[in-house]
Structure formats: structure tokens, C-alpha cells
Design a protein around this motif. Structure first.
Motif, PDB file in Angstrom:
ATOM      1  N   PRO A  19      42.633  29.650 -29.905  1.00  0.00           N
ATOM      2  CA  PRO A  19      41.430  29.721 -29.186  1.00  0.00           C
ATOM      3  C   PRO A  19      40.178  29.633 -30.017  1.00  0.00           C
ATOM      4  CG  PRO A  19      43.043  31.401 -28.462  1.00  0.00           C
ATOM      5  CD  PRO A  19      43.609  30.901 -29.905  1.00  0.00           C
ATOM      6  N   VAL A  20      39.111  29.094 -29.471  1.00  0.00           N
ATOM      7  CA  VAL A  20      38.116  28.861 -30.049  1.00  0.00           C
ATOM      8  C   VAL A  20      36.964  29.417 -29.008  1.00  0.00           C
ATOM      9  CG1 VAL A  20      35.973  27.637 -31.236  1.00  0.00           C
ATOM     10  CG2 VAL A  20      38.405  27.026 -31.736  1.00  0.00           C
ATOM     11  N   ALA A  21      36.536  30.897 -29.121  1.00  0.00           N
ATOM     12  CA  ALA A  21      36.061  31.398 -28.044  1.00  0.00           C
ATOM     13  C   ALA A  21      34.322  31.131 -28.000  1.00  0.00           C
ATOM     14  CB  ALA A  21      36.192  32.837 -28.185  1.00  0.00           C
ATOM     15  N   GLU A  22      33.843  30.965 -29.300  1.00  0.00           N
ATOM     16  CA  GLU A  22      32.432  30.962 -29.486  1.00  0.00           C
ATOM     17  C   GLU A  22      32.175  29.777 -30.876  1.00  0.00           C
ATOM     18  OE1 GLU A  22      30.650  34.996 -27.487  1.00  0.00           O
ATOM     19  OE2 GLU A  22      30.744  34.753 -29.826  1.00  0.00           O
ATOM     20  N   ALA A  23      31.124  29.362 -30.725  1.00  0.00           N
ATOM     21  CA  ALA A  23      30.529  28.610 -31.688  1.00  0.00           C
ATOM     22  C   ALA A  23      29.110  28.992 -31.966  1.00  0.00           C
ATOM     23  CB  ALA A  23      30.572  27.166 -31.738  1.00  0.00           C
ATOM     24  N   TRP A  24      28.772  29.716 -33.310  1.00  0.00           N
ATOM     25  CA  TRP A  24      27.562  30.396 -33.503  1.00  0.00           C
ATOM     26  C   TRP A  24      26.514  29.324 -34.418  1.00  0.00           C
ATOM     27  CZ3 TRP A  24      27.668  36.360 -34.770  1.00  0.00           C
ATOM     28  CH2 TRP A  24      28.535  36.787 -33.899  1.00  0.00           C
ATOM     29  N   ASN A  31      17.603  20.225 -41.400  1.00  0.00           N
ATOM     30  CA  ASN A  31      18.756  20.588 -42.037  1.00  0.00           C
ATOM     31  C   ASN A  31      19.852  20.293 -40.848  1.00  0.00           C
ATOM     32  OD1 ASN A  31      17.018  22.445 -43.599  1.00  0.00           O
ATOM     33  ND2 ASN A  31      18.580  21.670 -44.835  1.00  0.00           N
ATOM     34  N   ILE A  32      21.046  19.390 -41.269  1.00  0.00           N
ATOM     35  CA  ILE A  32      22.257  19.657 -40.234  1.00  0.00           C
ATOM     36  C   ILE A  32      23.111  20.881 -40.374  1.00  0.00           C
ATOM     37  CG2 ILE A  32      24.500  18.546 -39.918  1.00  0.00           C
ATOM     38  CD1 ILE A  32      23.079  15.941 -41.384  1.00  0.00           C
ATOM     39  N   LEU A  33      23.305  21.306 -39.312  1.00  0.00           N
ATOM     40  CA  LEU A  33      24.035  22.844 -39.227  1.00  0.00           C
ATOM     41  C   LEU A  33      25.376  22.380 -39.024  1.00  0.00           C
ATOM     42  CD1 LEU A  33      21.480  24.847 -37.307  1.00  0.00           C
ATOM     43  CD2 LEU A  33      21.822  24.747 -39.499  1.00  0.00           C
ATOM     44  N   THR A  34      26.236  23.496 -39.525  1.00  0.00           N
ATOM     45  CA  THR A  34      27.528  23.498 -39.220  1.00  0.00           C
ATOM     46  C   THR A  34      28.016  24.951 -38.536  1.00  0.00           C
ATOM     47  OG1 THR A  34      28.521  21.973 -41.053  1.00  0.00           O
ATOM     48  CG2 THR A  34      30.043  23.586 -40.322  1.00  0.00           C
ATOM     49  N   PRO A  35      28.340  24.819 -37.355  1.00  0.00           N
ATOM     50  CA  PRO A  35      28.487  26.356 -36.729  1.00  0.00           C
ATOM     51  C   PRO A  35      29.629  27.098 -37.434  1.00  0.00           C
ATOM     52  CG  PRO A  35      29.631  24.444 -35.432  1.00  0.00           C
ATOM     53  CD  PRO A  35      29.004  23.777 -36.529  1.00  0.00           C
ATOM     54  N   ALA A  36      29.448  28.525 -37.258  1.00  0.00           N
ATOM     55  CA  ALA A  36      30.494  29.511 -37.433  1.00  0.00           C
ATOM     56  C   ALA A  36      31.167  29.768 -36.072  1.00  0.00           C
ATOM     57  CB  ALA A  36      29.725  30.723 -38.017  1.00  0.00           C
ATOM     58  N   PHE A  37      32.430  29.565 -36.099  1.00  0.00           N
ATOM     59  CA  PHE A  37      33.450  30.035 -35.132  1.00  0.00           C
ATOM     60  C   PHE A  37      34.025  31.252 -35.203  1.00  0.00           C
ATOM     61  CE2 PHE A  37      33.830  25.259 -36.645  1.00  0.00           C
ATOM     62  CZ  PHE A  37      33.528  24.658 -35.089  1.00  0.00           C
ATOM     63  N   GLN A  38      34.204  31.788 -33.663  1.00  0.00           N
ATOM     64  CA  GLN A  38      34.636  33.001 -33.280  1.00  0.00           C
ATOM     65  C   GLN A  38      35.929  32.663 -32.628  1.00  0.00           C
ATOM     66  OE1 GLN A  38      33.308  35.825 -34.579  1.00  0.00           O
ATOM     67  NE2 GLN A  38      31.699  34.197 -35.511  1.00  0.00           N
ATOM     68  N   GLY A  39      37.061  33.302 -32.908  1.00  0.00           N
ATOM     69  CA  GLY A  39      38.119  33.183 -32.198  1.00  0.00           C
ATOM     70  C   GLY A  39      38.544  34.608 -31.520  1.00  0.00           C
ATOM     71  N   ALA A  40      38.824  34.411 -30.231  1.00  0.00           N
ATOM     72  CA  ALA A  40      39.304  35.443 -29.285  1.00  0.00           C
ATOM     73  C   ALA A  40      40.294  35.131 -28.190  1.00  0.00           C
ATOM     74  CB  ALA A  40      38.006  36.164 -28.667  1.00  0.00           C
ATOM     75  N   ARG A  41      41.101  35.921 -27.827  1.00  0.00           N
ATOM     76  CA  ARG A  41      42.010  35.638 -26.872  1.00  0.00           C
ATOM     77  C   ARG A  41      41.661  35.038 -25.582  1.00  0.00           C
ATOM     78  NH1 ARG A  41      43.705  39.801 -23.450  1.00  0.00           N
ATOM     79  NH2 ARG A  41      45.700  39.204 -23.487  1.00  0.00           N
ATOM     80  N   TRP A  42      40.305  35.208 -25.189  1.00  0.00           N
ATOM     81  CA  TRP A  42      39.781  34.704 -24.067  1.00  0.00           C
ATOM     82  C   TRP A  42      39.465  33.217 -23.902  1.00  0.00           C
ATOM     83  CZ3 TRP A  42      34.779  33.766 -24.880  1.00  0.00           C
ATOM     84  CH2 TRP A  42      34.264  34.538 -25.828  1.00  0.00           C
ATOM     85  N   GLY A  43      39.398  32.788 -25.481  1.00  0.00           N
ATOM     86  CA  GLY A  43      38.655  31.448 -25.464  1.00  0.00           C
ATOM     87  C   GLY A  43      39.455  30.277 -25.138  1.00  0.00           C
TER      88      GLY A  43
END
Length: 389
Positions: free
Chosen positions: A31-36, A2-14
Motif C-alpha cells: 500500500p502507498v497511502a500518501e506521497a508528500w 528544483n525537481i522534487l521526489t516525494p516521500a511515501f507513506q505506507g498504511a493499510r488503508w492505502g
């Protein structure tokens, strides 16, 4: 497959650009701090069948996860893969072990604590590994107490003198704990400012016993004025990872990621105990109850090469990180087992399993179930694999 689409996490440090550009999307300016990439209940990845990965696994858990994984971890993916892109320091933090996480989660559930104020949103531990995609800076674990005392000497600040006295009186793990508690639990903004000023002055004078540590204190104090977490740069080991190097952070290890771009692989948890350098919920007492104060160097994991794959063996059962490189030629078998997530790092690699082929380019990701074996790679490029040992 399966092809995945990440979930994004915004934070001021990103970073506003690193993750979007890696994934081939246009930066929004935020800001895009993380992609899960995974199935954590709070932010599961999407899939190409129109549902999220957690729901997909719930349909056929034993087939997709494998009987062994279900027996050991239950009907859930035991790891979480991320991209992380700090341009400012993350919080000073510790992750709990299994026993601490289970007890803390039960306690907070019974008390009905709101999610934003929780230390333990789930009952799992959170060991983690960072694989650098660029130069990556961090502080991680405690320095030797005598070295910390040396760095504190000469600073015209009451807090520095008190911390040095504690460590000279008791240069053991308990002495480190006492000094850490004095700093995080009782230092006020003026005391922190005095230490940062002293570090700045001896840097300018050229007589710093550790220009790197003093520069970190100054940088952290500028980012978070008056925050005691800034002074911890004198107590903790500085770490620089170059691209392709990996750092393992066990439960109980105090750390902060400062800057860079990396892949992060961890147990499937979002439990974070914070003590500073953040605008989020802070719980100094709980962090002090879980932190390991034994001085030790950072745990760098050297890879072992198996075929076309470098494997970074971590001392945990929840996950295994590996990096596969292909330069053309005949298809090669990708080492690994259990449910896997593949993330393209560069080039274009054809992934074949169960009669299906997909080309994985930079920033693209796939989920392969435990029943999809063997996995063959062809083409030219590099990918990271998350799996279960």
C-alpha cells in the motif's frame, strides 16, 4: 527551480496502485497511502541537487521562501502538499488549532512521550483542503442533532436509544458533545455490534431513514468490528466530491476520509488526534477536548477563475491551492506568489521562470522559490499549485 521526489507513506488503508501509477512507477504490491511534497522534518521531499527540500531551504531561507513568509512563519515552508489514496477508511480524527497544538507539543515534550504515542509531534495547527482527482468519499462535521436523533430512532439497540435521548434532551452543541463522549468513551463492542445489526436489518427491509448513513455504519463495522467509530456515521455529514471539487477541513472538525484519490494541501503539520477506526494511537479524551461540536454542513470551496487558473481560497494564511489549465497558445502567467510547489495532473506543461524551462508531465513536481518570478506556462495540460497567500 528544483525537481522534487516525494516521500511515501505506507498504511493499510492505502491503495497499492493509484499513487504509483499516477507517478509513472511500477506498483510494488504494498500500500502507498500518501506521497508528500514538501519540507516536513519527518519526511521531506528529495530534490535534484542531491539534498532534501528542507535542507535546500535552510541554505537561503529569505531568498527561497521570501521575506514576507519568513516574517510570518519563520524559516520553514508553511504548507505540505500530498497525494492521498484511501481504499479503506482512515481514522476518525480531529486536527488542533494553533493554541492547542503549541500547548500539547510543550506538554508532550516535557513528559518525554515516545513519538508513536504522541498526539502533537509538532507545534503547528493543521487546517487542510482536499481536491478530488476521482470520486472521493468522506464524513465531515456533525449533522443537526434532531436529524441524528431521527436516524437513531427505530434501532433496537440500547446505545442508539441512549444517544437519541441525550440529543432530544439537549439539541445543542453541548448535547452533541455529551452524545459523542458517551459513544467514544463508554460504548463497548457489543453495543456497537447491536447498532450495526440494526442498520443492516433496516437496510435489508427497505425502511431505512438514510440508506447512505446505514450503509456507512455497516461498512465501517465490517472494517473495524466493535469500534465505536463505526456508529459516528449516524452523527456526521456524508460527503461526496466529484473530480475538480474541493473540501476545506478546519481545525476542530471531526472527519474521516473513506475512499478515492485526491490532492491534499495543509499547514505543515502532522498533528492528528484519533478516536477510532485505526490501529494507531487513540486518545479519546484529547480529541473530545479539541473537537468542535457545532452542527454545520461541510465546507465546500468553489474556485474563482483568474486567467488560466482556478483558485480555491481557504480561510487560512498558511496555504493557497490553485489549478492551472493550458490548451496551447501563447505563454500565460501563472498567478501566485511566495514559495510554490507545482504538481502535474495531466498533459505536458512547460514551466518557465528565472531563465529556466522544464516540462511538467503527469505526476512530476517542481519547487519554485519566491525569487523565481514571473512564472510562465505553455503547452497543453493541467497542474496543481501550492503557494502562500
Amino acid at each position: 527551480m528544483n525537481i522534487l521526489t516525494p516521500a511515501f507513506q505506507g498504511a493499510r488503508w492505502g491503495s497499492t496502485t493509484l499513487i504509483p501509477e499516477f507517478l509513472g512507477t511500477r506498483p510494488s504490491g504494498n500500500p502507498v497511502a500518501e506521497a508528500w511534497f514538501g519540507a516536513h522534518p519527518s519526511a521531506p521531499s528529495g530534490t535534484d541537487d542531491g539534498t532534501d527540500l528542507g535542507s535546500l531551504l535552510a541554505r537561503q531561507p529569505e531568498q527561497r521562501l521570501g521575506r514576507d513568509v519568513v516574517t510570518r512563519f519563520g524559516e520553514r515552508l508553511p504548507y505540505l502538499l500530498k497525494l492521498i489514496a484511501p481504499v479503506r477508511p482512515l481514522s476518525l480524527q480531529v486536527h488542533p488549532n494553533l493554541e492547542q497544538a503549541a500547548a500539547g507539543h510543550r506538554r508532550e515534550e516535557a513528559l518525554g512521550i515516545q513519538v508513536a504515542q504522541r498526539n502533537y509531534p509538532d507545534a503547528n495547527h493543521k487546517p487542510e483542503m482536499v481536491y478530488a482527482l476521482s470520486t472521493f468519499e468522506a464524513v465531515c462535521g456533525f449533522r443537526a442533532p434532531r436529524r441524528v436523533a431521527e436516524l437513531l430512532d427505530g434501532l433496537d439497540a440500547q446505545l442508539a436509544r441512549q444517544l437519541a435521548a441525550i440529543l432530544r434532551r439537549d439539541p445543542s452543541a453541548e448535547g452533541v458533545r455529551s452524545a459523542f463522549a458517551r459513544l467514544l468513551g463508554h460504548a463497548d463492542g457489543d453495543e456497537v455490534t447491536q447498532v450495526a445489526r440494526g442498520c443492516r436489518e433496516r437496510l435489508a427491509a427497505g425502511d431505512s431513514p438514510s440508506p447512505r448513513a446505514d450503509a456507512l455504519v455497516v461498512m465501517l463495522a465490517d472494517e473495524y468490528p466493535g469500534d465505536p467509530g463505526a456508529v459516528t456515521a449516524l452523527l456526521l455529514n456524508p460527503v461526496t466530491l466529484q473530480p475538480g471539487e474541493a473540501l476545506f477541513v478546519p481545525p476542530g472538525c471531526v472527519h474521516s476520509y473513506l475512499s478515492g484519490f485526491a490532492v491534499e494541501l495543509m499547514a505543515n503539520s502532522d498533528n492528528v488526534l484519533r478516536a477510532g477506526l485505526t490501529v494507531k494511537h487513540v486518545d479519546v479524551a484529547e480529541l473530545l477536548a479539541t473537537v468542535d461540536c457545532v452542527a454545520a454542513p461541510p465546507i465546500r470551496i468553489a474556485p474563482e477563475t483568474v486567467g488560466c487558473t482556478e483558485v480555491f481560497y481557504a480561510p487560512v494564511d498558511d496555504f493557497e491551492l490553485s489549478v492551472a489549465t493550458r490548451a496551447g497558445g501563447e505563454p500565460a502567467r501563472l498567478r501566485g506568489r511566495g514559495p510554490r510547489i507545482l504538481l502535474g495532473l495531466d498533459g505536458a506543461i512547460t514551466v518557465a521562470a528565472g531563465g529556466i524551462e522544464r516540462v511538467l508531465a503527469r505526476g512530476e513536481s517542481l519547487f519554485l522559490g519566491a525569487d523565481e518570478t514571473p512564472v510562465l506556462l505553455s503547452g497543453a495540460g493541467r497542474l496543481v499549485q501550492a503557494g502562500v497567500p
